[in-house]
Design a protein around this motif. Sequence first.
Motif, PDB file in Angstrom:
ATOM      1  N   GLU A  56      20.476 -82.777  62.038  1.00  0.00           N
ATOM      2  CA  GLU A  56      20.688 -82.645  60.586  1.00  0.00           C
ATOM      3  C   GLU A  56      19.726 -83.539  59.800  1.00  0.00           C
ATOM      4  O   GLU A  56      20.107 -84.239  58.865  1.00  0.00           O
ATOM      5  CB  GLU A  56      22.141 -82.966  60.222  1.00  0.00           C
ATOM      6  N   ILE A  57      18.466 -83.432  60.138  1.00  0.00           N
ATOM      7  CA  ILE A  57      17.448 -84.251  59.485  1.00  0.00           C
ATOM      8  C   ILE A  57      17.212 -83.808  58.049  1.00  0.00           C
ATOM      9  O   ILE A  57      16.676 -84.558  57.227  1.00  0.00           O
ATOM     10  CB  ILE A  57      16.138 -84.216  60.299  1.00  0.00           C
ATOM     11  N   GLY A  58      17.611 -82.586  57.727  1.00  0.00           N
ATOM     12  CA  GLY A  58      17.422 -82.082  56.376  1.00  0.00           C
ATOM     13  C   GLY A  58      18.226 -82.828  55.333  1.00  0.00           C
ATOM     14  O   GLY A  58      17.990 -82.658  54.127  1.00  0.00           O
ATOM     15  N   ASP A  59      19.191 -83.664  55.766  1.00  0.00           N
ATOM     16  CA  ASP A  59      20.028 -84.404  54.823  1.00  0.00           C
ATOM     17  C   ASP A  59      19.587 -85.843  54.634  1.00  0.00           C
ATOM     18  O   ASP A  59      20.277 -86.624  53.987  1.00  0.00           O
ATOM     19  CB  ASP A  59      21.486 -84.372  55.311  1.00  0.00           C
ATOM     20  N   LEU A  60      18.417 -86.224  55.187  1.00  0.00           N
ATOM     21  CA  LEU A  60      17.920 -87.592  55.009  1.00  0.00           C
ATOM     22  C   LEU A  60      17.522 -87.850  53.563  1.00  0.00           C
ATOM     23  O   LEU A  60      17.009 -86.961  52.881  1.00  0.00           O
ATOM     24  CB  LEU A  60      16.696 -87.833  55.901  1.00  0.00           C
ATOM     25  N   SER A  61      17.703 -89.094  53.128  1.00  0.00           N
ATOM     26  CA  SER A  61      17.269 -89.473  51.792  1.00  0.00           C
ATOM     27  C   SER A  61      15.741 -89.545  51.742  1.00  0.00           C
ATOM     28  O   SER A  61      15.067 -89.648  52.768  1.00  0.00           O
ATOM     29  CB  SER A  61      17.852 -90.838  51.423  1.00  0.00           C
ATOM     30  N   GLY A  62      15.195 -89.524  50.530  1.00  0.00           N
ATOM     31  CA  GLY A  62      13.744 -89.587  50.377  1.00  0.00           C
ATOM     32  C   GLY A  62      13.144 -90.860  50.939  1.00  0.00           C
ATOM     33  O   GLY A  62      12.064 -90.844  51.537  1.00  0.00           O
ATOM     34  N   GLN A  63      13.845 -91.997  50.777  1.00  0.00           N
ATOM     35  CA  GLN A  63      13.338 -93.268  51.282  1.00  0.00           C
ATOM     36  C   GLN A  63      13.250 -93.268  52.803  1.00  0.00           C
ATOM     37  O   GLN A  63      12.247 -93.698  53.382  1.00  0.00           O
ATOM     38  CB  GLN A  63      14.241 -94.418  50.818  1.00  0.00           C
ATOM     39  N   LEU A  64      14.282 -92.762  53.467  1.00  0.00           N
ATOM     40  CA  LEU A  64      14.255 -92.713  54.927  1.00  0.00           C
ATOM     41  C   LEU A  64      13.258 -91.685  55.433  1.00  0.00           C
ATOM     42  O   LEU A  64      12.671 -91.853  56.504  1.00  0.00           O
ATOM     43  CB  LEU A  64      15.655 -92.406  55.465  1.00  0.00           C
ATOM     44  N   GLN A  65      13.064 -90.604  54.673  1.00  0.00           N
ATOM     45  CA  GLN A  65      12.045 -89.623  55.067  1.00  0.00           C
ATOM     46  C   GLN A  65      10.669 -90.273  55.131  1.00  0.00           C
ATOM     47  O   GLN A  65       9.898 -90.030  56.064  1.00  0.00           O
ATOM     48  CB  GLN A  65      12.030 -88.462  54.075  1.00  0.00           C
ATOM     49  N   ALA A  66      10.359 -91.126  54.142  1.00  0.00           N
ATOM     50  CA  ALA A  66       9.055 -91.798  54.115  1.00  0.00           C
ATOM     51  C   ALA A  66       8.896 -92.736  55.315  1.00  0.00           C
ATOM     52  O   ALA A  66       7.839 -92.777  55.960  1.00  0.00           O
ATOM     53  CB  ALA A  66       8.901 -92.574  52.805  1.00  0.00           C
ATOM     54  N   LYS A  67       9.937 -93.492  55.641  1.00  0.00           N
ATOM     55  CA  LYS A  67       9.866 -94.414  56.781  1.00  0.00           C
ATOM     56  C   LYS A  67       9.769 -93.663  58.102  1.00  0.00           C
ATOM     57  O   LYS A  67       9.040 -94.077  59.011  1.00  0.00           O
ATOM     58  CB  LYS A  67      11.089 -95.331  56.776  1.00  0.00           C
ATOM     59  N   LEU A  68      10.512 -92.571  58.199  1.00  0.00           N
ATOM     60  CA  LEU A  68      10.474 -91.773  59.420  1.00  0.00           C
ATOM     61  C   LEU A  68       9.088 -91.182  59.638  1.00  0.00           C
ATOM     62  O   LEU A  68       8.573 -91.175  60.761  1.00  0.00           O
ATOM     63  CB  LEU A  68      11.520 -90.659  59.334  1.00  0.00           C
ATOM     64  N   PHE A  75      12.897 -82.346  50.147  1.00  0.00           N
ATOM     65  CA  PHE A  75      12.368 -82.764  51.448  1.00  0.00           C
ATOM     66  C   PHE A  75      10.856 -82.878  51.336  1.00  0.00           C
ATOM     67  O   PHE A  75      10.189 -82.022  50.744  1.00  0.00           O
ATOM     68  CB  PHE A  75      12.740 -81.746  52.537  1.00  0.00           C
ATOM     69  N   ARG A  76      10.322 -83.958  51.909  1.00  0.00           N
ATOM     70  CA  ARG A  76       8.886 -84.227  51.817  1.00  0.00           C
ATOM     71  C   ARG A  76       8.079 -83.173  52.567  1.00  0.00           C
ATOM     72  O   ARG A  76       8.375 -82.864  53.732  1.00  0.00           O
ATOM     73  CB  ARG A  76       8.561 -85.607  52.397  1.00  0.00           C
ATOM     74  N   LYS A  77       7.038 -82.662  51.909  1.00  0.00           N
ATOM     75  CA  LYS A  77       6.188 -81.663  52.558  1.00  0.00           C
ATOM     76  C   LYS A  77       5.460 -82.257  53.752  1.00  0.00           C
ATOM     77  O   LYS A  77       5.343 -81.607  54.806  1.00  0.00           O
ATOM     78  CB  LYS A  77       5.179 -81.104  51.555  1.00  0.00           C
ATOM     79  N   ASP A  78       4.959 -83.497  53.608  1.00  0.00           N
ATOM     80  CA  ASP A  78       4.196 -84.088  54.709  1.00  0.00           C
ATOM     81  C   ASP A  78       5.069 -84.306  55.935  1.00  0.00           C
ATOM     82  O   ASP A  78       4.635 -84.098  57.076  1.00  0.00           O
ATOM     83  CB  ASP A  78       3.512 -85.392  54.287  1.00  0.00           C
ATOM     84  N   LEU A  79       6.334 -84.688  55.735  1.00  0.00           N
ATOM     85  CA  LEU A  79       7.237 -84.851  56.869  1.00  0.00           C
ATOM     86  C   LEU A  79       7.578 -83.499  57.490  1.00  0.00           C
ATOM     87  O   LEU A  79       7.642 -83.375  58.721  1.00  0.00           O
ATOM     88  CB  LEU A  79       8.517 -85.568  56.435  1.00  0.00           C
TER      89      LEU A  79
END
Length: 445
Positions: free
Chosen positions: A240-252, A293-297
């Motif tokens: 369920e990675i689609g529910d990550l916050s924007g901040q955690l998406q950047a770190k991931l 959701f971040r495009k780059d991620l």
Amino acid sequence: MSARIAVLAASDSFSEVWCQLAKFAGATVEVAQAVGEIRALQGASGVLVSAGGVEDKAVGLLQELRAARAPEAVVVGVETNYRVVAGILQGGASNYFALPHDLGLCRSWFVDRVERFVDHQMAKNFAADERQRFDFSKIVGNSPCLQSTLRRTARIIPRSNATVLITGETGTGKELIARAIHYNSSRAASPFVEINCTTLPEHLLEAELFGYEPGAFTDARTAKPGLFEVADGGTLFLDEIGDLSGQLQAKLLRVIEEKRVRRLGSIREVELDLRVVAATHVDLPEATRNGRFRKDLFYRLSVVPVQLPPLRERGNDIFTLAEHFLDRFADEYAVHRPAITADIRRALRTHSWPGNVRELRNAIERAVLLGDGNLFVEDLFPDELASPPPAGPIPFPASMQVMQRAAASAMVDHCGGNKSEAAKVLRISRKHLYSLLNMAEVQRD
């Protein structure tokens, strides 16, 4: 099979000690005078350089061992001068023991090598069992859409560093595919670590993924490695990675790109060697378009996309799975194995299966428990029988267009206004549903 310790003897000092320590720890020892003489060097449980009195040769031997891709080596000598010891450690030794003072530490190293060997053998045996359990040939279903997905997935297994994104509705088997990828790969004997990204608040999820040092936050009293470090060598499954916050998406994204992780409160980065498998039921292309959701991620995760088909699109797999679950639960609960009647087949075929394979498994388990050797539709779908029909009659007689529009509207009401869910139940596209509802303005939805 026992742990094997390879001793590279640069001198004869303490030559009688190695067999005694190996016997104490439950290992075998192989002594050689040159790196090339050591049998199956890379498979040794531990490597020890015996350099008593010739400590100046240790760094050169460590370089030879590194070139031969040997496991980390310890050096044993008699010199206690800190400059000599520091040079040996900087030269690549994982530890240095000065005998006779460090005999207890050296003994502990032998014991540790044996314990690691035992753990590794247990991990290999477990991986072999799991490989059989999650073998692709044992995944139930013969529908073309499922088999096409499995063939695509099998092709990426040898590429053990490739990131995989598994998408599909809830209950389609995303975790099953993630485990099959791991346990059929070269990483099988290393950890498979999973986490559902919706189960923890953001700050706890961050600490769980990346780890932390003492004092990183109020309750951080001791250091804790994150799941990225725990999964090193194996696979990290982010469900369920689609529910990550924007901040955690950047770190991931940074961790996946650089293959390094830094704990919260730390200035040191840890190198990683692992495969990341992510899964979600969210429509990520749509989520990237609306900024959730971040495009780059998304592009980094979807190096190898795997789309699992919903159960309603898998044809006769519904019956194959039902038979499979009947066998399983009749055996598990030691009850008579009921047969699938024509009425049951009809009910299985016409049900929309919003919960997919998970819903089917639970329905069959419930029906086996309650049916006393028979299957009843009311045991399979008790909620549907208890629910009132959708409000509003379907007009009749009327034109086909009018009846279709009324049926579509009734289904949207039945799904609580959720048009995406209504389209899935009706097995039509959202665009088709909108046209039935004559809702051109809904493009902004």
